[in-house]
Design a protein around this motif. Structure first.
Motif, PDB file in Angstrom:
ATOM      1  N   SER A  34       0.828  -1.205   0.000  1.00  0.00           N
ATOM      2  CA  SER A  34       0.000   0.000   0.000  1.00  0.00           C
ATOM      3  C   SER A  34       0.863   1.256   0.000  1.00  0.00           C
ATOM      4  CB  SER A  34      -0.920  -0.013   1.215  1.00  0.00           C
ATOM      5  OG  SER A  34      -0.144  -0.036   2.389  1.00  0.00           O
ATOM      6  N   ALA A  35       1.985   1.209  -0.709  1.00  0.00           N
ATOM      7  CA  ALA A  35       2.888   2.356  -0.717  1.00  0.00           C
ATOM      8  C   ALA A  35       2.246   3.571  -1.356  1.00  0.00           C
ATOM      9  CB  ALA A  35       4.181   2.011  -1.454  1.00  0.00           C
ATOM     10  N   GLY A  36       1.243   3.369  -2.196  1.00  0.00           N
ATOM     11  CA  GLY A  36       0.567   4.489  -2.816  1.00  0.00           C
ATOM     12  C   GLY A  36      -0.445   5.162  -1.901  1.00  0.00           C
ATOM     13  N   MET A  37      -0.708   4.558  -0.744  1.00  0.00           N
ATOM     14  CA  MET A  37      -1.675   5.135   0.190  1.00  0.00           C
ATOM     15  C   MET A  37      -1.114   6.441   0.735  1.00  0.00           C
ATOM     16  SD  MET A  37      -3.232   3.460   3.637  1.00  0.00           S
ATOM     17  CE  MET A  37      -1.634   3.179   4.335  1.00  0.00           C
ATOM     18  N   THR A  38      -1.882   7.479   0.631  1.00  0.00           N
ATOM     19  CA  THR A  38      -1.399   8.768   1.113  1.00  0.00           C
ATOM     20  C   THR A  38      -1.967   9.050   2.493  1.00  0.00           C
ATOM     21  OG1 THR A  38      -3.253   9.974   0.156  1.00  0.00           O
ATOM     22  CG2 THR A  38      -1.310   9.656  -1.236  1.00  0.00           C
ATOM     23  N   ARG A 138       8.297   5.647   1.050  1.00  0.00           N
ATOM     24  CA  ARG A 138       8.267   4.688   2.163  1.00  0.00           C
ATOM     25  C   ARG A 138       8.691   5.344   3.468  1.00  0.00           C
ATOM     26  NH1 ARG A 138      10.166   0.881  -1.593  1.00  0.00           N
ATOM     27  NH2 ARG A 138      12.293   1.129  -0.928  1.00  0.00           N
ATOM     28  N   ARG A 139       9.700   6.217   3.412  1.00  0.00           N
ATOM     29  CA  ARG A 139      10.137   6.922   4.622  1.00  0.00           C
ATOM     30  C   ARG A 139       9.036   7.823   5.163  1.00  0.00           C
ATOM     31  NH1 ARG A 139      14.918   9.512   2.647  1.00  0.00           N
ATOM     32  NH2 ARG A 139      15.731   7.705   1.579  1.00  0.00           N
ATOM     33  N   GLU A 140       8.339   8.505   4.269  1.00  0.00           N
ATOM     34  CA  GLU A 140       7.222   9.344   4.707  1.00  0.00           C
ATOM     35  C   GLU A 140       6.126   8.494   5.344  1.00  0.00           C
ATOM     36  OE1 GLU A 140       5.836  11.555   1.361  1.00  0.00           O
ATOM     37  OE2 GLU A 140       7.354  13.104   1.608  1.00  0.00           O
ATOM     38  N   GLN A 141       5.874   7.349   4.735  1.00  0.00           N
ATOM     39  CA  GLN A 141       4.843   6.452   5.256  1.00  0.00           C
ATOM     40  C   GLN A 141       5.238   5.953   6.644  1.00  0.00           C
ATOM     41  OE1 GLN A 141       4.137   3.147   2.687  1.00  0.00           O
ATOM     42  NE2 GLN A 141       2.274   2.550   3.737  1.00  0.00           N
TER      43      GLN A 141
END
Length: 180
Positions: A34-38, A138-141
């Motif tokens: 779900s890396a596209g999840m904002t 990924r780091r932001e997530q």
């Protein structure tokens, strides 16, 4: 506790587990499914579920002490799961916040990936490779989403506790009606 409280609390509980699982998966080198999840989408869902929970708490007319006593009446396993999710969210938030990064995702335009560099001498927008962009994402997530996971766990606690208060009120009213 009524089925609607169980469903609402279960949704909040599942969302908490899903968000925290996606954060944990973001630590893996392969990345998260779900890396596209904002964070904006997660914030929107959190707002909807949170407002509904707040309304339920207001409708049951319970104060903090009553909610705490109702929380203590929940099954032990449920309390343990809620506690683990909340503590995991807080710990992952602290770990993510401790990792400083000077890059932030800025978007994708025409197949090009852009990040915003916040280092003091190189401030501005920069084009990067797809792999670099995905790593920044990924780091932001890992740093933003654990907050939402912990918040969903707290919302689930509130809903389940409000359900217990509502159930106790209905029992009390039925016992009072039988007595009179």
């Amino acid at each position: 506790m009524g089925w609607s409280f169980k469903a609402h609390g279960g949704i909040a509980l599942a969302l908490s587990a899903w968000v925290l699982l996606s954060v944990v998966l973001a630590w893996l080198p392969e990345g998260s499914p779900s890396a596209g999840m904002t964070w904006l989408v997660t914030l929107g869902v959190l707002f909807l579920v949170g407002v509904a929970a707040w309304v339920r708490v207001l409708l049951c007319k319970a104060d903090k002490k009553m909610l705490w006593l109702a929380f203590r009446c929940l099954p032990g396993r449920l309390r343990a799961v809620l506690g683990v999710l909340a503590v995991t969210g807080v710990l992952l938030t602290l770990i993510g916040a401790s990792q400083e990064d000077d890059l932030q995702t800025d978007g994708v335009e025409d197949g090009r990936y852009y990040v915003y560099d916040t280092t003091p001498l190189h401030r501005g927008r920069a084009e990067v490779s797809r792999s670099t962009y995905e790593e920044v994402l990924r780091r932001e997530q890992r740093s933003m989403l654990p907050v939402f996971g912990a918040a969903f766990a707290v919302i689930a606690c509130l809903v389940f506790s409000a359900g217990e208060v509502r159930q106790a009120d209905s029992r009390s009213k039925s016992a009072h009606a039988k007595a009179t």
